[in-house]
Motif scaffolding. Sequence first.
Motif, PDB file in Angstrom:
ATOM      1  N   UNK A   4     -58.664 -30.452 -10.060  1.00 53.81           N
ATOM      2  CA  UNK A   4     -57.951 -30.330 -11.789  1.00 53.81           C
ATOM      3  C   UNK A   4     -59.182 -30.691 -12.003  1.00 53.81           C
ATOM      4  N   UNK A   5     -59.618 -32.163 -12.473  1.00 54.04           N
ATOM      5  CA  UNK A   5     -60.733 -32.139 -14.138  1.00 54.04           C
ATOM      6  C   UNK A   5     -61.720 -31.273 -13.925  1.00 54.04           C
ATOM      7  N   UNK A   6     -61.947 -30.920 -13.701  1.00 54.90           N
ATOM      8  CA  UNK A   6     -63.698 -29.868 -13.207  1.00 54.90           C
ATOM      9  C   UNK A   6     -62.374 -28.828 -14.307  1.00 54.90           C
ATOM     10  N   UNK A   7     -61.549 -28.415 -13.878  1.00 51.86           N
ATOM     11  CA  UNK A   7     -61.096 -26.976 -14.687  1.00 51.86           C
ATOM     12  C   UNK A   7     -60.441 -27.587 -16.118  1.00 51.86           C
ATOM     13  N   UNK A   8     -60.163 -28.864 -16.392  1.00 46.53           N
ATOM     14  CA  UNK A   8     -59.786 -28.876 -17.852  1.00 46.53           C
ATOM     15  C   UNK A   8     -61.362 -28.907 -18.766  1.00 46.53           C
ATOM     16  N   UNK A  66     -64.635 -37.408 -23.465  1.00 46.72           N
ATOM     17  CA  UNK A  66     -64.090 -38.558 -22.900  1.00 46.72           C
ATOM     18  C   UNK A  66     -63.530 -37.873 -21.356  1.00 46.72           C
ATOM     19  N   UNK A  67     -63.154 -37.133 -21.361  1.00 48.20           N
ATOM     20  CA  UNK A  67     -63.406 -36.674 -19.768  1.00 48.20           C
ATOM     21  C   UNK A  67     -64.334 -36.614 -19.203  1.00 48.20           C
ATOM     22  N   UNK A  68     -65.844 -36.353 -19.392  1.00 47.44           N
ATOM     23  CA  UNK A  68     -66.520 -36.436 -18.919  1.00 47.44           C
ATOM     24  C   UNK A  68     -66.906 -38.278 -18.752  1.00 47.44           C
ATOM     25  N   UNK A  69     -66.760 -38.822 -19.789  1.00 49.99           N
ATOM     26  CA  UNK A  69     -66.434 -40.434 -19.346  1.00 49.99           C
ATOM     27  C   UNK A  69     -65.773 -40.907 -18.510  1.00 49.99           C
ATOM     28  N   UNK A  70     -64.300 -40.316 -18.835  1.00 48.40           N
ATOM     29  CA  UNK A  70     -63.448 -41.041 -17.307  1.00 48.40           C
ATOM     30  C   UNK A  70     -64.240 -39.982 -16.429  1.00 48.40           C
TER      31      UNK A  70
END
Length: 76
Positions: A4-8, A66-70
Amino acid sequence: MNPFLILVLVVLMGMVVVSLVRGIATFLKSTRTDLESPNSSGPSEMQLKQNKLMFQRILYQGAAILLVALVLFSKR
């Protein structure tokens, strides 16, 4: 990494590219319009649209970072 995070992340990166291309196209169009129109005070409609698109690009880039850092911090 969570699918899901990859898709986002892919969607956010796509939005960065789309807003960048639209902003550049608007910049080119506003430059042509500004050269052909008489001098006026204040920003034109095209310049305001360009600012809006570039601000959107910055927001999408920030969200992607921010998503990558998360994701990186969650892997620890």
